[in-house]
Design an enzyme around this catalytic site. Sequence first.
Site, PDB file in Angstrom:
ATOM      1  N   ASP A   1      48.250  48.834  47.222  1.00  0.00           N
ATOM      2  CA  ASP A   1      47.058  48.315  46.539  1.00  0.00           C
ATOM      3  C   ASP A   1      47.390  47.684  45.194  1.00  0.00           C
ATOM      4  O   ASP A   1      46.601  46.908  44.670  1.00  0.00           O
ATOM      5  CB  ASP A   1      46.048  49.448  46.319  1.00  0.00           C
ATOM      6  CG  ASP A   1      45.424  49.911  47.626  1.00  0.00           C
ATOM      7  OD1 ASP A   1      45.486  49.150  48.595  1.00  0.00           O
ATOM      8  OD2 ASP A   1      44.886  51.029  47.663  1.00  0.00           O
TER       9      ASP A   1
ATOM     10  N   GLY B   1      37.952  41.588  37.839  1.00  0.00           N
ATOM     11  CA  GLY B   1      38.130  40.143  37.715  1.00  0.00           C
ATOM     12  C   GLY B   1      38.381  39.492  39.064  1.00  0.00           C
ATOM     13  O   GLY B   1      37.875  38.406  39.355  1.00  0.00           O
ATOM     14  N   LEU B   2      39.166  40.165  39.913  1.00  0.00           N
ATOM     15  CA  LEU B   2      39.412  39.638  41.253  1.00  0.00           C
ATOM     16  C   LEU B   2      38.128  39.606  42.056  1.00  0.00           C
ATOM     17  O   LEU B   2      37.854  38.640  42.770  1.00  0.00           O
ATOM     18  CB  LEU B   2      40.462  40.500  41.960  1.00  0.00           C
ATOM     19  CG  LEU B   2      40.845  40.076  43.384  1.00  0.00           C
ATOM     20  CD1 LEU B   2      41.490  38.695  43.368  1.00  0.00           C
ATOM     21  CD2 LEU B   2      41.774  41.100  44.014  1.00  0.00           C
TER      22      LEU B   2
ATOM     23  N   ASP C   1      28.597  50.265  -1.379  1.00  0.00           N
ATOM     24  CA  ASP C   1      29.809  50.697  -0.689  1.00  0.00           C
ATOM     25  C   ASP C   1      29.635  51.980   0.116  1.00  0.00           C
ATOM     26  O   ASP C   1      30.615  52.548   0.589  1.00  0.00           O
ATOM     27  CB  ASP C   1      30.957  50.883  -1.687  1.00  0.00           C
ATOM     28  CG  ASP C   1      31.641  49.562  -2.028  1.00  0.00           C
ATOM     29  OD1 ASP C   1      31.190  48.532  -1.509  1.00  0.00           O
ATOM     30  OD2 ASP C   1      32.600  49.569  -2.812  1.00  0.00           O
TER      31      ASP C   1
END
Length: 512
Positions: A274, A409-410, A36
């Site tokens: 934008d 992503g775009l 642990d």
Amino acid sequence: MKLTVWTYEGPPHVGAMRVATAMKGLHYVLHAPQGDTYADLLFTMIERRNHRPPVTYTTFQARDLGSDTAQLFQDACRDAYERFQPEAIIVGASCTAELIQDDPGGLSELMGLPVPVIPLELPSYQRKENFGADETFLQIVRRLAGKVERTERISCNILGPTALGFRHRDDITELTALLYDIGIEVNVVAPMDATPTDITRLDAAHFNVLLYPETAESAARWLEREHKQPYTKTVPIGVGATRDFLAEVAGLTGLPCRADESRLRLPWYAQSVDSTYLTGKRVFVFGDATHVRAAARIARDEMGFEVVGLGCYNREFARDIRALARDMNVDALITDDYLEVERTIEALQPEMILGTQMERHIGKRLGIPCAVISAPVHVQDFPARYSPQVGFEGANVIFDTWVHPLVMGLEEHLLHMFRDDFEFNDAAGPSHHGGHKPANTGDAPQMPEVAAAAEAAPGEIVWLDAAERELKKIPFFVRGKARRNTETFAQSKDLQEISVDTLYEAKAHYAR
């Protein structure tokens, strides 16, 4: 307890360790077997701390179970005091050691150490990490907080920051500056960077700022009841929440509490040209309750997103999150099973995920952008740079953190969309190298449609290569849904192969 690859919260003794590691002059003696001691790595490798946690383990082994493990614990306590000379000691058992019922609290009381020894009763098989941190801090405050005179100037305590917390270090700096700007001094920040002596001075403040309810709400309630110190209910994450927090502080103190907003950029950026393509993006929010509440409000009211689902993993706050979900007209997901979270995300098909490190991995698998808003997190979310979440500068940081995954992503979608273009196809090489000529200047030969796999298993649907290429032209945030709809359509027509024609027939079918 259950075995799992990932977990949102560890056992409660890890929460106690987060408090001990955050404080100075406090030592934690943990009755635990040899295996642990892994928790050290959470702080040195993930949080990148430059020193080990102030924890002494008894590290008993299997052969010790036939002898006196209680004596092992008492020896560990004495050794820890002699070596580290702490101002106070907390003692407890790990989930495994709890099973042998040695009672570390009772054993430590019999030892007569010359510093306060605070026993922890943390039910490892009923509660989890955040409860462990909250209960540990409560017991420290109850034992050490004394009655002292209030400061001459209006002051407050900031309660809740711990080790392994999401941006806690920078949140303290930003919130302290915000309070100073409106004429309020910070008396003590705890647990982070506080000593046991600092805890004795908590009563000097006029009120408490409850920054993270998961780890300090019990202590804040106790201080309100026993020391007549009110505490704030609003966590200042986001523009609206920060303004509400200042109004709440004004109500507690009678000060005007007008903060400088000259560095605040989120509102303008979110309304700029934008950012208009981000309006209406469908987002799913999951994490600890404090950050989920804040993120859902920012997403809906400040970024113009549509919250399509939300939830939290800490069940102690389930009622609050369910109320928030009703207000947003969505279903609340209260679970600590990351596989259930993944299934929910797959079903909702959001365009963005706001979540933890686990949701980041889920997003990678599903091709959905993800911004991390909550612990648990990995090493990349303990940045060296200044990156708060609270206050007006925190709002600026949040805007950048959330928008950048969508922008990337775009960009990825555009690269896929133009993949067959003469300039951007895979064989063309980097387009920014002006003198570079494509390896193959002639027209690419038209390849016949062939199946991605040579043979399909009975009942299995196979996408032909041309159909796969066409599917990649669909924006990333709806591509998964388009794939599933097309496969459902193909099954309804008893088709085993999906061609470009099948793809567009399915599109027309579901557009009716």
